[in-house]
Design an enzyme around this catalytic site. Sequence first.
Site, PDB file in Angstrom:
ATOM      1  N   SER A 142       0.868  -1.179   0.000  1.00 36.43           N
ATOM      2  CA  SER A 142       0.000   0.000   0.000  1.00 36.43           C
ATOM      3  C   SER A 142       0.903   1.226   0.000  1.00 36.43           C
ATOM      4  O   SER A 142       2.074   1.142   0.394  1.00 36.43           O
ATOM      5  CB  SER A 142      -0.842   0.004   1.277  1.00 36.43           C
ATOM      6  OG  SER A 142      -1.472   1.258   1.477  1.00 36.43           O
ATOM      7  N   TYR A 155      -2.329  -1.179  10.409  1.00 33.07           N
ATOM      8  CA  TYR A 155      -2.225  -1.328   8.947  1.00 33.07           C
ATOM      9  C   TYR A 155      -0.894  -0.774   8.448  1.00 33.07           C
ATOM     10  O   TYR A 155      -0.184  -1.416   7.672  1.00 33.07           O
ATOM     11  CB  TYR A 155      -3.406  -0.593   8.309  1.00 33.07           C
ATOM     12  CG  TYR A 155      -3.556  -0.775   6.810  1.00 33.07           C
ATOM     13  CD1 TYR A 155      -4.239  -1.869   6.291  1.00 33.07           C
ATOM     14  CD2 TYR A 155      -3.048   0.166   5.912  1.00 33.07           C
ATOM     15  CE1 TYR A 155      -4.398  -2.032   4.926  1.00 33.07           C
ATOM     16  CE2 TYR A 155      -3.199   0.014   4.554  1.00 33.07           C
ATOM     17  CZ  TYR A 155      -3.882  -1.080   4.053  1.00 33.07           C
ATOM     18  OH  TYR A 155      -4.034  -1.233   2.691  1.00 33.07           O
TER      19      TYR A 155
HETATM   20  P1  NAD Z   1     -11.303  -6.313  -0.463  1.00 33.22           P
HETATM   21  O1  NAD Z   1     -11.909  -6.240   0.899  1.00 33.22           O
HETATM   22  O2  NAD Z   1     -12.137  -5.998  -1.656  1.00 33.22           O
HETATM   23  O3  NAD Z   1     -10.636  -7.741  -0.661  1.00 33.22           O
HETATM   24  C1  NAD Z   1      -9.936  -8.373   0.373  1.00 33.22           C
HETATM   25  C2  NAD Z   1      -9.855  -9.845   0.064  1.00 33.22           C
HETATM   26  O4  NAD Z   1      -9.171 -10.486   1.169  1.00 33.22           O
HETATM   27  C3  NAD Z   1     -11.217 -10.527  -0.054  1.00 33.22           C
HETATM   28  O5  NAD Z   1     -11.149 -11.550  -1.036  1.00 33.22           O
HETATM   29  C4  NAD Z   1     -11.411 -11.150   1.337  1.00 33.22           C
HETATM   30  O6  NAD Z   1     -12.276 -12.282   1.338  1.00 33.22           O
HETATM   31  C5  NAD Z   1      -9.982 -11.552   1.637  1.00 33.22           C
HETATM   32  N1  NAD Z   1      -9.722 -11.777   3.045  1.00 33.22           N
HETATM   33  C6  NAD Z   1      -9.950 -10.947   4.102  1.00 33.22           C
HETATM   34  N2  NAD Z   1      -9.609 -11.566   5.251  1.00 33.22           N
HETATM   35  C7  NAD Z   1      -9.134 -12.793   4.907  1.00 33.22           C
HETATM   36  C8  NAD Z   1      -8.636 -13.895   5.635  1.00 33.22           C
HETATM   37  N3  NAD Z   1      -8.530 -13.883   6.980  1.00 33.22           N
HETATM   38  N4  NAD Z   1      -8.272 -15.010   4.957  1.00 33.22           N
HETATM   39  C9  NAD Z   1      -8.380 -15.067   3.604  1.00 33.22           C
HETATM   40  N5  NAD Z   1      -8.852 -14.046   2.864  1.00 33.22           N
HETATM   41  C10 NAD Z   1      -9.223 -12.934   3.509  1.00 33.22           C
HETATM   42  O7  NAD Z   1     -10.039  -5.354  -0.381  1.00 33.22           O
HETATM   43  P2  NAD Z   1      -9.117  -4.716  -1.521  1.00 33.22           P
HETATM   44  O8  NAD Z   1      -9.364  -3.267  -1.480  1.00 33.22           O
HETATM   45  O9  NAD Z   1      -9.218  -5.444  -2.820  1.00 33.22           O
HETATM   46  O10 NAD Z   1      -7.666  -4.985  -0.874  1.00 33.22           O
HETATM   47  C11 NAD Z   1      -6.777  -5.997  -1.319  1.00 33.22           C
HETATM   48  C12 NAD Z   1      -5.365  -5.658  -0.861  1.00 33.22           C
HETATM   49  O11 NAD Z   1      -4.979  -4.405  -1.412  1.00 33.22           O
HETATM   50  C13 NAD Z   1      -5.223  -5.533   0.672  1.00 33.22           C
HETATM   51  O12 NAD Z   1      -3.992  -6.082   1.091  1.00 33.22           O
HETATM   52  C14 NAD Z   1      -5.234  -4.018   0.871  1.00 33.22           C
HETATM   53  O13 NAD Z   1      -4.543  -3.656   2.048  1.00 33.22           O
HETATM   54  C15 NAD Z   1      -4.515  -3.564  -0.380  1.00 33.22           C
HETATM   55  N6  NAD Z   1      -4.778  -2.156  -0.728  1.00 33.22           N
HETATM   56  C16 NAD Z   1      -6.042  -1.722  -1.026  1.00 33.22           C
HETATM   57  C17 NAD Z   1      -6.242  -0.375  -1.345  1.00 33.22           C
HETATM   58  C18 NAD Z   1      -7.608   0.180  -1.694  1.00 33.22           C
HETATM   59  O14 NAD Z   1      -7.743   1.416  -1.771  1.00 33.22           O
HETATM   60  N7  NAD Z   1      -8.630  -0.630  -1.935  1.00 33.22           N
HETATM   61  C19 NAD Z   1      -5.161   0.493  -1.351  1.00 33.22           C
HETATM   62  C20 NAD Z   1      -3.888   0.006  -1.051  1.00 33.22           C
HETATM   63  C21 NAD Z   1      -3.708  -1.323  -0.740  1.00 33.22           C
END
Ligand code: NAD
Length: 260
Positions: A142, A155
């Site tokens: 991130s 985080y």
């Molecule tokens: P999201 O909530 O849409 O997806 C998260 C995924 O992780 C889902 O498939 C969920 O089922 C899974 N998950 C959660 N807990 C779990 C567990 N204990 N075991 C197995 N699977 C689990 O979120 P996203 O926005 O797609 O985020 C994905 C990654 O990208 C994360 O690591 C997040 O920190 C990172 N990220 C997101 C953003 C953003 O703005 N959306 C920005 C920077 C980084």
Amino acid sequence: MFIGKTALVTGSTSGIGLGIATTLAAQGANVILNGFGDAHEVERLRAGLAEAHGVQVRFDGADMSKPETIEAMMGKALAEFGAIDLLVNNAGIQHVAPVDEFPVERWYAILAINLSATFHTVRLALPAMKRNGFGRIVNIASAHALVASPYKSAYVTAKHGVAGFTKTVALEVAECGITVNAVCPGYVLTPLVEKQIPDTARARGITPEAVVRDVLLAAQPTKKFVTVEQVAALTAFLCSDDAAPITGAVLPIEGGWTAQ
Ligand code: NAD
């Protein structure tokens, strides 16, 4: 591009992970999906990906907060496919609270899912990658792996940890044909972020447009969300042969956020 390769994308039932799994499948990789979700919906995703791209797609619902379920998932995947050639550590959760009010249980859950799970999948995937002289590890970190924001102590700590872990492992396997990189997105409009917009608009008494511009994208100079497809394309590039010299990199894809 990835025909005959096997990819594991953790947290790929939604958002960024699903986008990455889709892009890797579209480029020929067999894919192991992981994450939580309604069983019928997950099966629809799994079957849809397999059919659309003519690749094998498996689902493993391993809870990434638990080392023993991660070990079981990795054992099964390695037994079936021989190696995980492309490992994408993407599963992640968030909790926002002042540090002196931060729920202890949420602190440990965030460190387990966002950081320690990456240690476990990497340590278990590496032996087969080393035997094959090929591997690509992409850790979805991130912008918060590079800079902090208040109220996100767990985080930010976990994502900074991912950056350090990425660099360390990259050095350990640099001569083995294995690259290890971290991708650092800014705000991506996934369902998780989308859901926050109406609530924040109500809480602050401003329009949804103002929430996007003045709250979510306040730190993002382009004032545009990064898209799932853009993060997936960068990840796929890092998995390609052309990216062989890129290792130990912590790559921002955040509209200029960390340039400030
Ligand atoms: P999201 O909530 O849409 O997806 C998260 C995924 O992780 C889902 O498939 C969920 O089922 C899974 N998950 C959660 N807990 C779990 C567990 N204990 N075991 C197995 N699977 C689990 O979120 P996203 O926005 O797609 O985020 C994905 C990654 O990208 C994360 O690591 C997040 O920190 C990172 N990220 C997101 C953003 C953003 O703005 N959306 C920005 C920077 C980084």
